[in-house]
Design a protein around this motif. Sequence first.
Motif, mmCIF file in Angstrom:
data_model
loop_
_atom_site.group_PDB
_atom_site.id
_atom_site.type_symbol
_atom_site.label_atom_id
_atom_site.label_comp_id
_atom_site.label_asym_id
_atom_site.label_seq_id
_atom_site.Cartn_x
_atom_site.Cartn_y
_atom_site.Cartn_z
ATOM 1 N N GLN A 129 -7.469 0.100 19.220
ATOM 2 C CA GLN A 129 -6.721 -0.246 20.356
ATOM 3 C C GLN A 129 -5.237 0.071 20.237
ATOM 4 O O GLN A 129 -4.429 0.617 21.212
ATOM 5 N N THR A 130 -4.812 -0.354 19.079
ATOM 6 C CA THR A 130 -3.441 -0.184 18.695
ATOM 7 C C THR A 130 -2.992 1.402 18.696
ATOM 8 O O THR A 130 -1.932 1.782 19.281
ATOM 9 N N LEU A 131 -3.826 2.138 18.204
ATOM 10 C CA LEU A 131 -3.777 3.697 18.197
ATOM 11 C C LEU A 131 -3.676 4.375 19.614
ATOM 12 O O LEU A 131 -2.801 5.108 19.831
ATOM 13 N N GLU A 132 -4.517 3.721 20.420
ATOM 14 C CA GLU A 132 -4.497 4.239 21.688
ATOM 15 C C GLU A 132 -3.313 3.992 22.517
ATOM 16 O O GLU A 132 -2.675 4.863 23.083
ATOM 17 N N GLU A 133 -2.768 2.834 22.158
ATOM 18 C CA GLU A 133 -1.521 2.296 22.846
ATOM 19 C C GLU A 133 -0.269 3.074 22.449
ATOM 20 O O GLU A 133 0.599 3.560 23.275
ATOM 21 N N LEU A 134 -0.397 3.158 21.067
ATOM 22 C CA LEU A 134 0.745 4.030 20.479
ATOM 23 C C LEU A 134 0.858 5.531 21.011
ATOM 24 O O LEU A 134 1.806 6.151 21.031
ATOM 25 N N ASP A 135 -0.432 6.150 21.227
ATOM 26 C CA ASP A 135 -0.625 7.407 21.821
ATOM 27 C C ASP A 135 0.155 7.758 23.030
ATOM 28 O O ASP A 135 0.279 8.828 23.202
ATOM 29 N N LYS A 136 0.498 6.572 23.700
ATOM 30 C CA LYS A 136 1.146 6.755 25.080
ATOM 31 C C LYS A 136 2.520 7.185 24.949
ATOM 32 O O LYS A 136 3.181 7.389 25.851
ATOM 33 N N GLY A 137 3.099 7.149 23.802
ATOM 34 C CA GLY A 137 4.384 7.625 23.477
ATOM 35 C C GLY A 137 5.488 6.711 23.596
ATOM 36 O O GLY A 137 7.023 7.092 23.640
ATOM 37 N N TYR A 138 5.332 5.454 23.557
ATOM 38 C CA TYR A 138 6.404 4.753 23.747
ATOM 39 C C TYR A 138 7.382 4.354 22.290
ATOM 40 O O TYR A 138 8.449 4.280 22.395
ATOM 41 N N PHE A 139 6.578 4.654 21.027
ATOM 42 C CA PHE A 139 7.134 4.635 19.866
ATOM 43 C C PHE A 139 6.981 5.948 19.099
ATOM 44 O O PHE A 139 5.960 6.259 19.344
ATOM 45 N N ASN A 140 7.677 6.168 18.284
ATOM 46 C CA ASN A 140 7.597 7.206 17.328
ATOM 47 C C ASN A 140 7.406 6.983 15.909
ATOM 48 O O ASN A 140 7.590 8.109 14.850
ATOM 49 N N LYS A 141 7.336 5.784 15.457
ATOM 50 C CA LYS A 141 7.168 5.262 14.235
ATOM 51 C C LYS A 141 6.637 3.757 14.202
ATOM 52 O O LYS A 141 6.829 3.084 15.505
ATOM 53 N N MET A 142 5.950 3.549 13.335
ATOM 54 C CA MET A 142 5.265 2.110 13.418
ATOM 55 C C MET A 142 5.481 1.624 11.586
ATOM 56 O O MET A 142 5.181 2.497 10.839
ATOM 57 N N ARG A 143 6.005 0.365 11.520
ATOM 58 C CA ARG A 143 5.527 0.071 10.134
ATOM 59 C C ARG A 143 4.775 -1.069 10.029
ATOM 60 O O ARG A 143 4.634 -1.964 11.102
ATOM 61 N N PHE A 144 4.269 -1.473 8.963
ATOM 62 C CA PHE A 144 3.304 -2.276 8.503
ATOM 63 C C PHE A 144 3.289 -2.531 7.071
ATOM 64 O O PHE A 144 3.683 -1.829 6.439
ATOM 65 N N CYS A 145 2.732 -3.902 6.675
ATOM 66 C CA CYS A 145 2.704 -4.213 5.311
ATOM 67 C C CYS A 145 1.213 -3.695 4.733
ATOM 68 O O CYS A 145 0.261 -3.590 5.452
ATOM 69 N N VAL A 146 1.444 -2.945 3.492
ATOM 70 C CA VAL A 146 0.091 -2.514 3.247
ATOM 71 C C VAL A 146 -0.285 -3.728 2.033
ATOM 72 O O VAL A 146 -1.814 -3.608 1.545
ATOM 73 N N PHE A 147 0.162 -4.744 1.765
ATOM 74 C CA PHE A 147 -0.274 -5.709 0.942
ATOM 75 C C PHE A 147 -0.808 -6.927 1.653
ATOM 76 O O PHE A 147 -0.263 -7.139 2.773
ATOM 77 N N PRO A 148 -1.895 -7.186 1.264
ATOM 78 C CA PRO A 148 -2.523 -8.550 2.075
ATOM 79 C C PRO A 148 -1.407 -9.774 2.091
ATOM 80 O O PRO A 148 -0.813 -9.888 1.265
ATOM 81 N N LYS A 149 -1.191 -10.124 3.533
ATOM 82 C CA LYS A 149 -0.344 -11.058 3.919
ATOM 83 C C LYS A 149 -0.896 -12.084 4.743
ATOM 84 O O LYS A 149 -1.454 -11.503 5.811
ATOM 85 N N HIS A 150 -0.823 -13.426 4.462
ATOM 86 C CA HIS A 150 -1.479 -14.100 5.275
ATOM 87 C C HIS A 150 -0.356 -14.947 6.393
ATOM 88 O O HIS A 150 0.885 -14.952 5.968
ATOM 89 N N TYR A 151 -0.732 -14.978 7.618
ATOM 90 C CA TYR A 151 0.073 -15.730 8.412
ATOM 91 C C TYR A 151 -0.765 -16.752 9.042
ATOM 92 O O TYR A 151 -1.894 -16.823 8.984
ATOM 93 N N ILE A 152 -0.124 -17.747 9.791
ATOM 94 C CA ILE A 152 -0.645 -18.905 10.487
ATOM 95 C C ILE A 152 -1.954 -18.335 11.509
ATOM 96 O O ILE A 152 -2.759 -19.252 11.453
ATOM 97 N N HIS A 153 -1.900 -17.253 11.960
ATOM 98 C CA HIS A 153 -3.059 -16.842 12.806
ATOM 99 C C HIS A 153 -3.726 -15.586 12.190
ATOM 100 O O HIS A 153 -4.439 -15.157 12.769
ATOM 101 N N ASN A 154 -3.488 -15.509 10.832
ATOM 102 C CA ASN A 154 -4.377 -14.453 10.088
ATOM 103 C C ASN A 154 -4.479 -14.783 8.937
ATOM 104 O O ASN A 154 -3.595 -14.751 7.733
#
Length: 178
Positions: A129-154
Amino acid sequence: MNTVEKWGLFEVSLKGPSAGNPFTEQSVSATFRSKNEIVTVGGFYDGDGVYKVRFMPSFTGDYVYETVGSFPEAESAGDFTVTEPTGNNHGPVRIANTYHFAYEDTTPYYSVGTTCYAWAHQPEEVHKQTLEELDKGYFNKMRFCVFPKHYIHNFRDPETFPYEGTPVDNSNLTEENF
């Protein structure tokens, strides 16, 4: 003869050993030659006994290549022709005028990004779903953590980890005890 655009992707695939740890026990590289450049590029193991070397040519014209490696099948040679770039192929992004970015052909580059911190921890459906949305061209870069990181909802762990070893068991984490 194979063709590729200037600043496009030329890829060589080779069959080789898959036993042991091919990521660390084997190696492959290629030297690409044209009248304007000679470039040696390291390759990588792509899984299932397949090794790849990728190259982005900087000039139009004829190229030849030779591959070498730590296994017999790594030795090969070939040629290809590089054509003019088309469409949105403007080349690699470089620094322009100290404070800006531009493609190799001088077309301005405007970096517009988004952050998906826990993306690597999400199920395949969310990745798609994320890749399909990014494919629409709104953004030309994405950053994300590669290390496990826990959040209150994850509290999910990624499918694979960017390091060796056994991860900590977090199966008991909840929003209440986080």
